[in-house]
Scaffold this active site. Structure first.
Site, short mmCIF file in Angstrom:
data_model
loop_
_atom_site.label_atom_id
_atom_site.label_comp_id
_atom_site.label_asym_id
_atom_site.label_seq_id
_atom_site.Cartn_x
_atom_site.Cartn_y
_atom_site.Cartn_z
N ASP A 15 -1.77 -0.06 -8.08
CA ASP A 15 -1.71 -1.52 -8.28
C ASP A 15 -2.06 -2.02 -9.68
O ASP A 15 -2.84 -2.97 -9.82
CB ASP A 15 -2.61 -2.22 -7.25
CG ASP A 15 -1.99 -2.19 -5.86
OD1 ASP A 15 -0.82 -1.81 -5.74
OD2 ASP A 15 -2.68 -2.56 -4.89
N LYS A 116 4.11 -0.52 -1.13
CA LYS A 116 3.33 -0.70 0.10
C LYS A 116 3.19 -2.19 0.37
O LYS A 116 3.36 -3.00 -0.55
CB LYS A 116 1.96 -0.04 -0.04
CG LYS A 116 1.13 -0.63 -1.17
CD LYS A 116 -0.11 0.21 -1.44
CE LYS A 116 -0.92 -0.35 -2.59
NZ LYS A 116 -1.48 -1.67 -2.34
N CYS A 180 -7.61 -1.09 -2.29
CA CYS A 180 -6.48 -0.16 -2.39
C CYS A 180 -6.84 1.22 -2.95
O CYS A 180 -6.30 2.22 -2.50
CB CYS A 180 -5.34 -0.82 -3.15
SG CYS A 180 -4.67 -2.21 -2.17
C1 VGL Z 1 -5.47 -5.14 -3.02
C2 VGL Z 1 -6.19 -6.75 -1.57
C3 VGL Z 1 -4.91 -7.06 -1.22
C4 VGL Z 1 -5.82 -4.06 -3.99
C5 VGL Z 1 -4.17 -5.43 -2.66
O1 VGL Z 1 -4.96 -3.69 -4.81
O2 VGL Z 1 -6.96 -3.58 -3.97
N1 VGL Z 1 -6.47 -5.80 -2.45
N2 VGL Z 1 -3.89 -6.38 -1.77
#
Ligand code: VGL
Ligand code: ZN
Length: 242
Positions: A15, A116, A180
């Site tokens: 991410d 995802k 994540c």
């Molecule tokens: C994430 C919350 C919602 C992350 C992604 O990347 O940690 N956290 N979506």
């Protein structure tokens, strides 16, 4: 004859999207500071696979507080199809500006990308399986869409077979520790290859945490360590790759 054993080494970059960087909708404080470290690891860490894992939500994803009137982003926790869900600000919406990778992130050595969080009914912190993986069998039977694989585990194992590796080691970096990054590392740790668990490491100076209360960071680290995930520094990866 000298026997040679190859370990397949994968770097999972979680991410590294604008939406999680300072200024983004779900900003992780200091999240942009890890980008150069991730680049260095990707280029000089000696990895067989460098994989970008990308949050990829539809605009009406059910993890967004905006979809549930009267709730508060980052705070409210609800139950969705039997799965506990903290609600978030709208983030990582497919094709939006914030869904782009940080502009300084080096994409030149990326082997492939896994998305995802595409199913609006269930969140997916882990790059391996959606959050429905951990609910009771009864709940999974009631909601058969829960617990889907993204294909990442299958991909890593098939690459290991193809490269005739005898072990798999997965290093995890990116955003955000506690969500994540942690869920991805813990799912990796639950995978096996040729009867052995994946070796899993989280690179501490290449992750950044979302913390809500005092002590969150220490708790995240101890939860990882309790499952046999090793916490390491980028320097040791780079040293050993030389
Ligand atoms: C994430 C919350 C919602 C992350 C992604 O990347 O940690 N956290 N979506
Ligand atoms: Zn998300």
């Amino acid at each position: 004859m000298q026997s040679t054993t190859k370990k397949l080494r994968a770097l999972l970059r979680v991410d590294l999207l604008l939406t999680f960087m300072p200024g983004g909708a779900l900003a992780v404080p200091g999240g942009d500071a890890i980008v150069p470290v991730v680049n260095e690891l990707s280029k000089h860490g000696g990895y067989d696979l460098v994989i970008d894992c990308r949050d990829d939500h539809p605009a009406d994803h059910s993890s967004f507080a905006s979809q549930h009137p009267g709730t508060t982003a980052n705070t409210t926790v609800i139950e969705l199809f039997g799965v506990s869900q903290r609600l978030w600000p709208d983030h990582a919406v497919r094709d939006s500006k914030e869904w782009q990778y940080h502009p300084a992130l080096d994409l030149s050595c990326v082997t492939c990308e896994f998305a995802k969080g595409q199913n609006k009914k269930v969140d997916s912190y882990s790059a391996f399986y959606d959050n429905g993986r951990h609910v009771s069998l009864e709940t999974q039977e009631k909601y058969p869409f829960l617990g889907q694989s993204t294909g990442l585990a299958e991909y890593i194992k098939s690459e290991a077979e193809r490269q005739a590796a005898s072990d798999i080691q997965v290093d995890v970096c990116g955003l955000a520790l506690g969500f994540c990054v942690s869920w991805t590392a813990l799912d990796a740790r639950s995978e096996t290859y040729r009867d052995a668990k994946f070796e899993v490491r989280v690179i501490e100076d290449a992750v950044c945490a979302l913390e809500f209360t005092n002590g969150d960071y220490a708790r995240y680290i101890s939860e990882l360590e309790a499952q046999g995930v090793e916490i390491i520094q980028s320097q040791s990866v780079l040293q050993n790759a030389k």
